[in-house]
Design an enzyme around this catalytic site. Structure first.
Site, mmCIF file in Angstrom:
data_model
loop_
_atom_site.group_PDB
_atom_site.id
_atom_site.type_symbol
_atom_site.label_atom_id
_atom_site.label_comp_id
_atom_site.label_asym_id
_atom_site.label_seq_id
_atom_site.Cartn_x
_atom_site.Cartn_y
_atom_site.Cartn_z
ATOM 1 N N THR A 121 3.219 -13.136 54.267
ATOM 2 C CA THR A 121 4.134 -12.236 54.991
ATOM 3 C C THR A 121 5.254 -11.725 54.082
ATOM 4 O O THR A 121 5.874 -10.711 54.381
ATOM 5 C CB THR A 121 4.774 -12.927 56.225
ATOM 6 O OG1 THR A 121 5.286 -14.198 55.821
ATOM 7 C CG2 THR A 121 3.765 -13.118 57.332
ATOM 8 N N GLY A 122 5.479 -12.417 52.973
ATOM 9 C CA GLY A 122 6.496 -11.952 52.022
ATOM 10 C C GLY A 122 6.009 -10.708 51.299
ATOM 11 O O GLY A 122 4.814 -10.416 51.279
ATOM 12 N N ALA A 158 9.208 -21.138 52.854
ATOM 13 C CA ALA A 158 7.844 -20.668 53.146
ATOM 14 C C ALA A 158 7.420 -21.206 54.508
ATOM 15 O O ALA A 158 7.550 -22.400 54.767
ATOM 16 C CB ALA A 158 6.881 -21.154 52.071
ATOM 17 N N ASP A 196 0.156 -20.949 47.269
ATOM 18 C CA ASP A 196 0.397 -21.448 48.617
ATOM 19 C C ASP A 196 1.022 -22.843 48.486
ATOM 20 O O ASP A 196 0.491 -23.685 47.761
ATOM 21 C CB ASP A 196 -0.964 -21.531 49.326
ATOM 22 C CG ASP A 196 -0.813 -21.778 50.798
ATOM 23 O OD1 ASP A 196 -1.417 -21.016 51.563
ATOM 24 O OD2 ASP A 196 -0.104 -22.736 51.184
ATOM 25 N N TYR A 222 5.890 -23.413 67.191
ATOM 26 C CA TYR A 222 6.787 -23.098 66.068
ATOM 27 C C TYR A 222 8.022 -24.002 66.109
ATOM 28 O O TYR A 222 8.380 -24.654 65.121
ATOM 29 C CB TYR A 222 7.183 -21.618 66.146
ATOM 30 C CG TYR A 222 8.250 -21.212 65.172
ATOM 31 C CD1 TYR A 222 7.930 -20.864 63.865
ATOM 32 C CD2 TYR A 222 9.597 -21.171 65.545
ATOM 33 C CE1 TYR A 222 8.920 -20.493 62.963
ATOM 34 C CE2 TYR A 222 10.586 -20.806 64.655
ATOM 35 C CZ TYR A 222 10.250 -20.464 63.368
ATOM 36 O OH TYR A 222 11.232 -20.098 62.473
ATOM 37 N N ARG A 265 10.715 -10.555 79.437
ATOM 38 C CA ARG A 265 9.557 -11.286 78.903
ATOM 39 C C ARG A 265 9.515 -12.692 79.496
ATOM 40 O O ARG A 265 10.564 -13.341 79.628
ATOM 41 C CB ARG A 265 9.690 -11.426 77.388
ATOM 42 C CG ARG A 265 9.381 -10.167 76.639
ATOM 43 C CD ARG A 265 9.656 -10.410 75.160
ATOM 44 N NE ARG A 265 9.129 -9.337 74.356
ATOM 45 C CZ ARG A 265 9.430 -9.156 73.074
ATOM 46 N NH1 ARG A 265 10.255 -9.973 72.463
ATOM 47 N NH2 ARG A 265 8.915 -8.161 72.389
#
Ligand code: UD1
Length: 326
Positions: A43-44, A87, A64, A154, A281
């Site tokens: 995503t970076g 990360a 990674d 998450y 939402r």
């Protein structure tokens, strides 16, 4: 990679090509720190590091962080004084859809960092935690001791990582700062997903002359903190004198509603279309606000960029980059 012989401080930044990571890297370099970024570029974006790449004190490795062998080799060669571990899988929605990937990127990766730090004798770890660990807690402003009730894989993974780091700090005598970020905004935040930070989405829509969408009545509030303040906190934490594990809110202690943000943005876009209101939402938190006292007491950190100033800067940088793209 050659072993460093210079006496300057060395910091390894995982996820350094990301939104928060790249600002952190820029600030480290401004303090003459030698910086090594490891990022898998999932995503970076390497363009976030354009300025950093011009510095002789900067290096980048596309790997990674869950590849423990490679990470250990890199660490052994670079011998950092501190690791800033940013990360991560950053999308709450993706963590719900793919909890196994969330576990790998947000829990397993933390353990890999701990193992590598312990083997490489790195004493200081700064970890990107999140206000997501508090869930929907009405005891505002949230103190670090508030009940933890994450509402997504998450948030759960960030909490689990904190537990691993707490144990590592106690077992191996590491210094750990877990920075619990509230709502971070600023340049380089990606507006492309519907679950991107609201500020990046609003700004993007205003810039394109498209109506902003508010889910709910717009009176929900957040503690918005500018990414440059967040980056400064990350850098400060690498120099922490505090022993053991410390978790701190990275927030302003100021509450702002979505309607307030829209009013502020409309000062810059007076001709923008009317706001469209849609149903709230499911599971959306109404109010979120952090208590900033621990960060001040432990690390002498106080957010210094007001929302007005931060938005104006953000806007300027967005206008500049769209002019470059034309
Ligand atoms: C943020 C974090 C999330 C974390 C949570 C913990 C981001 C992107 N998300 O979620 O990782 O779990 O804090 O507290 O930083 N909204 C609109 N219109 C839009 C987009 C959003 O009205 O186009 C609303 C949302 O419904 C919400 C508010 O804006 O009420 C803020 O949304 P968002 O920026 O996604 O952040 P959080 O929901 O606080």
């Amino acid at each position: 990679m050659p072993k460093k012989t210079s006496s300057s401080r060395r910091v390894l930044v995982t996820g350094g090509a990301g939104f928060i990571g790249s600002h952190t890297v820029d600030q480290l370099l401004a303090e003459n720190v030698d910086v090594l970024v490891v990022d898998n570029l999932a995503t970076g974006r390497i363009e976030n590091l354009d300025a950093a790449c011009t510095s002789p004190s900067f290096r980048f490795e596309q790997i990674d962080v869950t590849h423990s062998g490679t990470l250990s080799r890199i660490l052994e060669a670079f011998q950092p004084h501190a690791i800033i571990h940013l990360a991560a899988l950053v999308s709450v929605q993706e963590s719900i859809e793919n909890p196994a990937l969330n576990f790998k990127r947000n829990v397993l990766a933390t353990q890999t960092i701990i193992d590598a730090a312990q083997r490489g004798m790195v004493e200081n770890i700064v970890f990107a935690s999140s206000a997501a660990i508090y869930g929907d807690n009405p005891e505002l402003p949230l103190q670090e001791s508030a009940k933890k009730q994450p509402l997504s894989p998450y948030g759960g993974a960030k909490l689990a990582s904190e537990a691993l780091l707490l144990a590592a700090a106690n077992t191996y005598k590491l210094k750990v700062t877990a920075n619990r970020y509230f709502n971070v905004y600023g340049p380089r935040q990606d507006p492309k997903s519907p679950y991107s930070g609201v500020m990046s989405i609003f700004l993007d829509r205003f810039a394109q002359g498209v109506a902003p969408i508010v889910f709910g009545d717009g009176q929900q509030t957040r503690d918005f903190i500018n990414v440059q303040d967040v980056a400064r906190m990350n850098v400060l934490a690498t120099k922490s004198n505090q022993s053991g594990f410390n978790a701190v809110n990275v927030c302003t202690g100021k509450s702002t509603s979505l309607l307030d943000i829209l009013d502020e943005l409309r000062l810059h876009f007076p001709d923008a279309p009317e706001t469209v209101f849609k149903e709230a939402r499911t599971g959306d938190i109404i109010h979120s606000l952090g208590c900033p006292n621990s960060a001040r007491e432990l690390l002498d950190f106080t957010a210094s960029i007001s929302l007005r100033e931060g938005l104006a800067q953000y806007l300027q940088s967005t206008t500049r980059s769209s002019a470059l793209l034309r």
